[in-house]
Design a protein around this motif. Structure first.
Motif, PDB file in Angstrom:
ATOM      1  N   VAL A 629      -1.924 -14.534  -1.739  1.00  0.00           N
ATOM      2  CA  VAL A 629      -1.681 -13.953  -0.411  1.00  0.00           C
ATOM      3  C   VAL A 629      -2.492 -14.705   0.624  1.00  0.00           C
ATOM      4  O   VAL A 629      -3.306 -15.569   0.318  1.00  0.00           O
ATOM      5  N   ARG A 638      -5.059 -19.184   2.217  1.00  0.00           N
ATOM      6  CA  ARG A 638      -4.522 -18.566   1.007  1.00  0.00           C
ATOM      7  C   ARG A 638      -5.622 -18.274  -0.009  1.00  0.00           C
ATOM      8  O   ARG A 638      -6.616 -18.989  -0.093  1.00  0.00           O
ATOM      9  N   TYR A 680       0.800  -2.538  -3.113  1.00  0.00           N
ATOM     10  CA  TYR A 680       0.436  -3.839  -2.577  1.00  0.00           C
ATOM     11  C   TYR A 680       0.624  -3.841  -1.065  1.00  0.00           C
ATOM     12  O   TYR A 680       1.735  -3.695  -0.569  1.00  0.00           O
ATOM     13  N   THR A 681      -0.474  -3.957  -0.342  1.00  0.00           N
ATOM     14  CA  THR A 681      -0.433  -4.126   1.105  1.00  0.00           C
ATOM     15  C   THR A 681      -1.334  -5.295   1.462  1.00  0.00           C
ATOM     16  O   THR A 681      -2.349  -5.533   0.799  1.00  0.00           O
ATOM     17  N   ASP A 682      -0.949  -6.038   2.505  1.00  0.00           N
ATOM     18  CA  ASP A 682      -1.765  -7.162   2.959  1.00  0.00           C
ATOM     19  C   ASP A 682      -2.454  -6.865   4.291  1.00  0.00           C
ATOM     20  O   ASP A 682      -2.908  -7.779   4.984  1.00  0.00           O
ATOM     21  N   THR A 735       7.479 -12.469  -1.652  1.00  0.00           N
ATOM     22  CA  THR A 735       7.152 -11.052  -1.770  1.00  0.00           C
ATOM     23  C   THR A 735       7.948 -10.192  -0.803  1.00  0.00           C
ATOM     24  O   THR A 735       8.167  -9.010  -1.059  1.00  0.00           O
TER      25      THR A 735
END
Length: 805
Positions: A629, A638, A680-682, A735
């Motif tokens: 990510v 990254r 999953y969160t960014d 994703t």
């Protein structure tokens, strides 16, 4: 009476030696082992094989030494596929990426080089980081994943096991295991020669000699060459973007001291030199492929050495084994990282790896109610990586724009300074770096197989795995800032200023894992059919993401801003605080990934043993999922993190059958996998419910052969005609699930002419010339979102000839 008994004994032995021909199996008689450490064929079983319509279990036909297992694969509580030498040759299966096309839930995409060997099994796997499946070669565990994707030659058999195999095989076998076995000189004799040619200037040559001077000693030597000119032209640099040449050799020595002590020594060398990463621009809307067009020709060179010593001692009640190995890898990868004619970024990565492994195993011998196996495993890898990154003129221009920001429009800055900044250039911009990443692994394991009654067997296993990963890095970002300052008299004075940002640090992490396993297997009849249930834990090792250092420096350069004014007065050397190093070490480190696998399956021998069916249903929960990510928290580009959880469930099926008195042989595989993010969160987007990228939702394969025996001919013995088709999809590449490869299928055909000692295989692959992607990446180096794809090979035809002397 003595004469009759002697005659019966001779007839029985002759029947055994003729069995492969009677059963329609195209293998040398010496390759069929009737008695081994795990299987003894009774007279009744041998007589049953005389029915040529029956399907012979491949795991039984090509018996190999298994220091950890008591019974054949289809009598274990797991899902697996076995490929023999005949299948490897007739279907042109020359590496694990080709092999995976015929295996359910097991994907190894052809990413464009031998280096990139990403493996995806049942929804487990990723583009970077540690592999999702372990690989063993002649019972030697391959430590560096850069050595996984090697050329197949002179192999007896390849096994693919699905589901966590960590109890017996440890680290990085979270998704499954690949086992390759070279031909045994104790069983094979004579000289083997083969050569081939095909479209794309494909060429292949092999020679092998197997010799057994006495009952207790045998040795073999083999060598190969393979290459191709390729199919895709780089229209910017000229030349074939997928040209390759490979060569290597192997020697093996085996010594048996009676029935007790045996020694097996093997060493192999492989060399690879290929143009690589033939990624061309791809239009997602129209499906149009463009030829590769890069600033430089990407390439990959590799030297591999794998050596091992296997010792085995057989006592009446136990078998003790020792396997020692040394592995060496020396490679260089050169990649145009933006895949465009414009010069933004290029990477050169050079690795030197040495690894030693030692494993001791002891297991029970014979048929008892309790069959234990215990062992200890140790490995240490020394790995040095030189990874300089070079920023080209187009990237430098982008960095310049980012540096200037609003400075040129600031009314408080004198005009002569604005003119100076507008006319500046950046040159000699690169990121050299040397990284040492040693790894230590220790595993202690035990597995008990309990025969609870005549039909029910339980397996209980546990493994303790300890992993130490370390990194020391010495890297820096540097560029030359070229400016011209206008003096009060109107003269211009050149100013050349050196920018340097250095990072020199180290980090170390220790991880430990307990890997339990439990299974029950119930034999439903006397033919080997069974049903089973298995619960097991797997994990992938943690590590460090080395390539992100260039992103760290790129972010620093882009945010330099007002620091440009400082450089007018002299060179700049960026200092880093302990907090910077702490953030960097946290950013580059990712922890092991853990998973629990729940599986229900069956192995069926039906229709009078004319059809073998293997079916499994699985459910896998993944924690600490390793994801690549963007590092929004620190602004460092990254990184690999452990922020995600996912769930995979699905089913897989394999069929093998025989008909028409053994003249027709057929097989089929199918799998469906539903793999989605559960957490999953960014920081900006929530990807819960999105498909995990690179995992095909469906895979399938079909193959069939018809063998016509030519009776009475002195020239030709048989003609075999076959066809196969395989496919997969849909596969998402990101994703966000914005880009994907739809379901596709490719077909192949082959005709094998058997002249006795000589065989000719005329083959074709992708005979429908199907266009499809094996990999796609989205790149925004120039500010525009572009897709670049590795296209699958087009139509190929060729001929291979093999001779047994």
């Amino acid at each position: 009476m003595k004469t009759k008994r002697h005659l019966k004994k001779k007839l029985f032995i002759s029947g055994i030696l003729l069995l492969p021909k009677v059963a329609g199996i195209a293998v040398a008689s010496e390759s069929l082992s009737i008695t081994n450490t795990s299987t003894t064929l009774t007279r009744k079983e041998i007589n049953s094989r005389i029915d040529t319509s029956r399907v012979i279990d491949l795991d039984e036909v090509t018996v190999v030494s298994q220091p950890k297992e008591h019974v054949r694969l289809r009598r274990q509580a797991l899902s697996s596929n076995v490929f023999t030498d005949n299948e490897l040759q007739s279907l042109q299966l020359k590496d694990i990426s080709r092999l995976s096309s015929l295996t359910p839930s097991f994907i190894v995409p052809a990413y464009g080089s031998r280096l990139t060997s990403s493996i995806y099994v049942r929804g487990i796997g990723s583009r970077s980081g540690e592999p999702a499946a372990g690989v063993y070669f002649d019972n030697i565990p391959l430590i560096n994943k850069g050595s996984y994707n090697r050329h197949f030659y002179q192999l007896d058999r390849v096994d693919l096991l699905r589901g966590p195999q960590g109890t017996l095989y440890g680290i990085n076998s979270e998704g499954g295991l690949i086992r390759m076995f070279s031909k045994d000189p104790m069983k094979h004799q004579g000289t083997y020669v083969s050569c081939g040619i095909g479209t794309g200037l494909y060429s292949n040559a092999e020679i092998a000699q197997y010799h057994r001077p006495s009952d207790n000693f045998a040795f073999s030597a083999a060598a190969f060459y393979t290459g191709q000119k390729g199919f895709f032209n780089n229209i910017n640099t000229g030349g074939n973007a997928d040209l390759s040449n490979e060569a290597g050799g192997r020697m093996r020595f085996m010594i048996n001291n009676g029935n007790r002590l045996s020694m097996d020594i093997m060493t192999e060398y492989q060399y690879t030199n290929q143009n690589a990463f033939a990624y061309g621009e791809y239009n997602n809307a129209t499906g149009h492929f463009s030829n590769p067009s890069t600033t430089i020709m990407s390439g990959y060179k590799r030297q591999l050495v794998t050596s091992g010593l296997h010792l085995s001692y057989r006592a009446p009640r136990f078998i003790a084994s020792s396997t020692t190995s040394y592995q060496y890898l020396n490679d260089m990868m050169q990649m145009d990282q933006d895949y465009m004619p414009a010069d933004y970024m290029r990477l050169i990565q050079m690795q030197k790896s040495s690894a030693v492994t030692q494993e001791f195993t002891i297991r029970g011998n014979g048929e008892n109610k309790w069959m234990p196996v215990s062992g200890i495993f140790l490995s240490h890898q020394w790995l040095r990586t030189d990874g300089p990154v070079y920023f080209g003129d187009d990237m430098n221009a982008m960095i310049k724009r980012s540096m200037l920001g609003g400075l040129t429009n600031n009314p408080g800055i004198p005009q002569n300074v604005k003119d100076m900044l507008a006319g500046m250039t950046i040159t000699d911009n690169n990121v050299p770096g040397v990284f040492h990443t040693p790894q230590l692994n220790i595993g202690i394991y035990h597995e008990s197989n309990l025969n609870l009654n005549r039909r029910l067997k339980a397996t209980l296993g546990i493994r303790y795995d300890f992993q130490r990963i370390s990194i020391s890095y010495d890297t820096r970002s540097q560029f030359l800032l070229n400016m011209k300052m206008t003096m009060p008299g109107g003269n211009t004075v050149p100013l050349n200023r050196r920018y340097t940002s250095s990072l020199n640090g180290s980090a170390e992490k220790n991880y430990s894992q307990l890997l339990p396993k439990f299974s029950l297997l119930y034999s439903t009849d006397n033919s080997g059919s069974n049903v089973y249930v298995t619960i097991s834990k797997g994990f992938r090792a943690g590590g460090y993401n080395l390539q992100m250092f260039s992103d760290i420096f790129r972010t620093e350069q882009g945010s330099l801003g007002a620091g440009l004014m400082q450089m007018a007065g002299g060179d700049m050397n960026v200092e880093h605080t302990p907090e910077d190093y702490s953030n960097i070490n946290n950013t580059i480190t990712y922890k092991p990934e853990e998973s629990w696998n729940h599986e229900i399956g069956t192995h069926l021998n039906i229709l009078g043993n004319k059809l073998h069916a293997d079916i499994a249903i699985f459910h896998t929960q993944i924690r600490n999922q390793q994801l690549s990510v963007m590092a929004g928290k620190y602004g460092y580009g990254r990184m690999m993190i452990n922020a995600g959880r996912s769930r995979s469930y699905g089913m897989e099926m394999s069929l093998r059958g025989s008909a028409a008195d053994g003249h027709i042989k057929y097989g089929a595989t199918y799998s469906c996998t539903n793999s989605t993010f559960r957490k999953y969160t960014d920081g900006e987007n929530n990807y819960k419910g999105k498909r995990v990228p690179f995992i095909p939702q469906h895979t399938f394969s079909l193959n069939a052969d018809y063998c016509l025996n030519i009776e009475g001919s002195k020239l030709i013995k048989s003609v075999t005609a076959g066809a196969d088709v395989n496919g997969n999809g849909r596969t998402y590449w990101d994703t966000e699930n914005n880009f994907s490869q739809n379901f596709y299928a490719i077909a192949g055909v082959h005709v094998i002419l058997d002249f006795g000692k000589l065989k000719a295989n005329i083959w074709g692959r992708n005979i429908t010339d199907t266009r499809y992607n094996t990999f796609l990446i989205n790149n925004s180096a120039d500010g525009t979102s572009r897709s670049f794809a590795q296209q699958g090979n087009p139509l190929q035809i060729g001929t291979d000839i093999s001779i047994k002397l």
